[in-house]
Scaffold this motif. Structure first.
Motif, PDB file in Angstrom:
ATOM      1  N   SER A  75       6.701   8.960  -0.465  1.00 42.13           N
ATOM      2  CA  SER A  75       8.109   8.582  -0.333  1.00 42.13           C
ATOM      3  C   SER A  75       9.030   9.762  -0.616  1.00 42.13           C
ATOM      4  CB  SER A  75       8.433   7.423  -1.293  1.00 42.13           C
ATOM      5  OG  SER A  75       8.409   7.858  -2.651  1.00 42.13           O
ATOM      6  N   ASN A  76       8.523  10.779  -1.309  1.00 40.21           N
ATOM      7  CA  ASN A  76       9.336  11.951  -1.635  1.00 40.21           C
ATOM      8  C   ASN A  76       9.056  13.143  -0.725  1.00 40.21           C
ATOM      9  OD1 ASN A  76      10.799  10.978  -4.028  1.00 40.21           O
ATOM     10  ND2 ASN A  76       8.774  10.855  -4.958  1.00 40.21           N
ATOM     11  N   THR A  77       8.177  12.961   0.258  1.00 41.76           N
ATOM     12  CA  THR A  77       7.893  14.042   1.206  1.00 41.76           C
ATOM     13  C   THR A  77       8.056  13.594   2.655  1.00 41.76           C
ATOM     14  OG1 THR A  77       5.541  13.482   1.232  1.00 41.76           O
ATOM     15  CG2 THR A  77       6.253  15.157  -0.348  1.00 41.76           C
ATOM     16  N   THR A 302      -4.316   4.846   1.480  1.00 39.47           N
ATOM     17  CA  THR A 302      -3.601   4.227   0.360  1.00 39.47           C
ATOM     18  C   THR A 302      -2.139   4.641   0.356  1.00 39.47           C
ATOM     19  OG1 THR A 302      -5.613   4.205  -0.988  1.00 39.47           O
ATOM     20  CG2 THR A 302      -3.516   3.977  -2.144  1.00 39.47           C
ATOM     21  N   ALA A 303      -1.882   5.927   0.550  1.00 34.45           N
ATOM     22  CA  ALA A 303      -0.509   6.423   0.538  1.00 34.45           C
ATOM     23  C   ALA A 303       0.304   5.826   1.681  1.00 34.45           C
ATOM     24  CB  ALA A 303      -0.512   7.952   0.627  1.00 34.45           C
ATOM     25  N   ILE A 304      -0.261   5.800   2.882  1.00 34.34           N
ATOM     26  CA  ILE A 304       0.483   5.313   4.060  1.00 34.34           C
ATOM     27  C   ILE A 304       0.811   3.835   3.933  1.00 34.34           C
ATOM     28  CG2 ILE A 304       0.259   4.804   6.521  1.00 34.34           C
ATOM     29  CD1 ILE A 304      -1.111   7.445   6.897  1.00 34.34           C
ATOM     30  N   PHE A 305      -0.199   2.997   3.651  1.00 36.15           N
ATOM     31  CA  PHE A 305       0.042   1.556   3.625  1.00 36.15           C
ATOM     32  C   PHE A 305       0.847   1.139   2.405  1.00 36.15           C
ATOM     33  CE2 PHE A 305      -3.377   1.690   6.721  1.00 36.15           C
ATOM     34  CZ  PHE A 305      -2.970   0.731   7.631  1.00 36.15           C
ATOM     35  N   GLY A 306       0.679   1.828   1.283  1.00 40.45           N
ATOM     36  CA  GLY A 306       1.525   1.536   0.136  1.00 40.45           C
ATOM     37  C   GLY A 306       2.970   1.906   0.408  1.00 40.45           C
ATOM     38  N   TYR A 307       3.170   3.063   1.032  1.00 43.54           N
ATOM     39  CA  TYR A 307       4.531   3.508   1.352  1.00 43.54           C
ATOM     40  C   TYR A 307       5.183   2.605   2.396  1.00 43.54           C
ATOM     41  CZ  TYR A 307       8.214   6.393   3.420  1.00 43.54           C
ATOM     42  OH  TYR A 307       9.404   6.849   3.921  1.00 43.54           O
ATOM     43  N   LEU A 308       4.432   2.220   3.437  1.00 43.53           N
ATOM     44  CA  LEU A 308       4.997   1.375   4.486  1.00 43.53           C
ATOM     45  C   LEU A 308       5.195  -0.066   4.045  1.00 43.53           C
ATOM     46  CD1 LEU A 308       3.112   2.680   7.664  1.00 43.53           C
ATOM     47  CD2 LEU A 308       5.404   3.263   6.827  1.00 43.53           C
ATOM     48  N   THR A 309       4.736  -0.412   2.848  1.00 43.35           N
ATOM     49  CA  THR A 309       5.014  -1.744   2.285  1.00 43.35           C
ATOM     50  C   THR A 309       6.344  -1.753   1.554  1.00 43.35           C
ATOM     51  OG1 THR A 309       2.644  -2.147   1.986  1.00 43.35           O
ATOM     52  CG2 THR A 309       4.153  -3.566   0.765  1.00 43.35           C
ATOM     53  N   PHE A 310       6.613  -0.716   0.762  1.00 45.75           N
ATOM     54  CA  PHE A 310       7.813  -0.694  -0.088  1.00 45.75           C
ATOM     55  C   PHE A 310       8.810   0.400   0.276  1.00 45.75           C
ATOM     56  CE2 PHE A 310       4.270  -2.307  -2.741  1.00 45.75           C
ATOM     57  CZ  PHE A 310       4.747  -3.592  -2.972  1.00 45.75           C
ATOM     58  N   TYR A 311       8.413   1.337   1.134  1.00 41.49           N
ATOM     59  CA  TYR A 311       9.290   2.416   1.580  1.00 41.49           C
ATOM     60  C   TYR A 311       9.907   3.143   0.378  1.00 41.49           C
ATOM     61  CZ  TYR A 311       8.592   0.029   5.994  1.00 41.49           C
ATOM     62  OH  TYR A 311       8.014  -0.547   7.088  1.00 41.49           O
ATOM     63  N   GLY A 312      11.225   3.274   0.347  1.00 43.52           N
ATOM     64  CA  GLY A 312      11.870   4.014  -0.731  1.00 43.52           C
ATOM     65  C   GLY A 312      11.844   3.315  -2.072  1.00 43.52           C
TER      66      GLY A 312
END
Length: 470
Positions: A75-77, A302-312
């Motif tokens: 989320s920070n990159t 893990t990074a992609i699906f976790g990020y695309l669940t909660f975004y920012g």
């Protein structure tokens, strides 16, 4: 399992080069098809661990609690920058293993500390042992911290309690002592690291379950979503449900050290190599490549699906974010149990290299003895438990340890060992490979400087934000 003496006429810690050492150095970084002939490089120890079990142990050594923070890092990159950084660190980590194995192949040594002695004498041996001990004690402590704070919450949820009361079985300090004695100590007392391949396989299975749950939750939690905190309900907006390909903010600078630390497995590489059946550099490099590739895929998904669940809105600890969306989610409760089992079963794997380093440092010429084997394990667990119980804020201590030991183990020491150990007759100092090793070492010093700078800045800004209050 500890390597005590090497053959080929070794005396007082000095090791003679192997006859086929120089020929073996022609093996490539990325393994290719062999000619079918097996070359025995080492005669000091008859390894019995299979290729698969070695992959499980090294993968388990790589996999750490840092996987819970990768979505926050993304989320920070942004997705593209994160992919570039993750790929670069994975390739560099594999190249680092390559340098270690080539150095070991030249002199016939499969102990990190003895490589340090061969390169720089006793100061090099001491430095390698201290770095490994510091880093792995920090790793063990971080795993037990997860047990200390997560296990009471899991027990509380299973008992249906709404708050943690005064029962002893909900006290995290008591729980880590029980877990250390009943689970970690018996596994740590095994003589050979290879036997832990079964528990490492189960630990990795738990993390695969965690990954599958993260993927499932992506399609189960719609965005915008509601979060529950402090008896209040907050609803995200549609603007917060957009993913970014490339972004830079104040937290972006922390991503590179985080990703570098996520691939630290180098203290375990040579012990696993020692116990490998039919050991060759090509075979061990294949184990390292498979392990790093597997963890790369797990980290990325893990990074992609976790990020695309909660975004920012993703938080530094991914499971905590899920709990804020649905505090009573049974699947996330099961995931917490799986993560707890995974980190608990990783502690014995991390303990083995520390014991090996201490044995090489304190008893270099002594044969294996059960009293020393058991005593060192007990002392290490005792020290780690004391740290986790009595140090209220251990983040800064392990921040310093991680900022100095991880770059040393991945970049600095393998590069320096290679430059010093590989003979100049075979590869001159101005050869392409040694110049690459020198650049690799310099990159490690850059990472170390960056990490320490960020920690100091965080201390300064943290004091300003808190106003001196804890």
């Amino acid at each position: 399992m500890e390597l005590q003496k090497l053959s080929n006429g070794s005396h007082n810690g000095e090791f003679a080069p192997l006859e086929d050492g120089f020929m073996a150095e022609q093996e490539e970084f990325l393994p290719h098809k062999s000619d079918g002939k097996k070359k025995t490089q080492f005669t000091d120890f008859e390894g019995k661990t299979s290729f698969g079990m070695s992959v499980f142990n090294l993968s388990n050594a790589i996999m750490g609690s840092g996987i819970l923070g990768l979505s926050y890092a993304m989320s920070n990159t942004g997705i593209i920058l994160f992919l570039i950084l993750l790929t670069s660190i994975a390739v560099l980590s594999s190249y680092s293993v390559h340098l270690l194995l080539k150095s070991a192949g030249v002199v016939g040594i499969r102990a990190y500390e003895q490589l340090g002695k061969r390169a720089f004498g006793n100061p090099g041996k001491l430095l390698a042992a201290v770095v490994i001990t510091m880093h792995n004690i920090g790793a063990m402590s971080s795993y037990l911290f997860i047990v200390k704070y997560e296990l009471p919450l899991v027990i509380q949820a299973f008992l249906g309690k709404h708050s943690i009361s005064g029962e002893w079985f909900l006290n995290g300090n008591y729980l880590i002592i029980i877990v250390s004695i009943c689970v970690i100590l018996p596994l740590a007392l095994m003589r050979q690291l290879g036997y832990l391949g079964y528990t490492s396989g189960f630990s990795l299975t738990c993390m695969v379950f965690f990954l599958c749950s993260v993927i499932y939750k992506k399609f189960n939690i719609p965005c915008p979503f509601e979060t529950f905190s402090n008896s209040s309900i907050n609803t995200t907006s549609h603007d917060e449900c957009e993913w970014k390909t490339f972004t830079v903010n104040q937290q972006t600078a922390y991503t590179v050290p985080i990703l570098a630390f996520a691939f630290v497995c180098h203290p375990e590489v040579l012990p696993i190599y020692t116990e490998l059946r039919n050991p060759t550099k090509r075979r061990m490099q294949s184990i390292a490549n498979v392990s790093i590739l597997g963890m790369f895929v797990m980290y990325l998904l893990t990074a992609i699906f976790g990020y695309l669940t909660f975004y920012g809105n993703v938080e530094a600890e991914l499971l905590h974010t899920y709990s804020k969306v649905d505090p009573l989610d049974k699947l996330i409760l099961c995931v917490r149990v799986a993560v707890l089992m995974a980190v608990t079963l990783t502690v014995p794997v991390v303990l083995f290299p520390i014991r090996r380093a201490l044995l090489q440092l304190l008893f270099p010429d002594k044969p294996f003895h059960w009293v020393r084997h058991i005593s060192i394990a007990l002392c290490l667990l005792f020290v780690v438990n004391l740290l986790v119980i009595f140090v209220p804020n251990i983040r800064d201590i392990f921040g310093i340890i991680g900022a100095t030991s991880a770059p040393s183990l991945i970049f600095i020491l393998p590069g320096l060992f290679y430059i010093r150990i590989v003979p100049t007759e075979q590869e001159p100092l101005r050869s392409k490979t040694k110049i690459q090793a020198a650049c690799f070492t310099a990159l490690g010093f850059i990472f170390m400087t960056m990490s320490l700078t960020f920690i100091v800045l965080d201390w300064i800004t943290g004091e300003k934000r808190s106003g001196g209050a804890h």
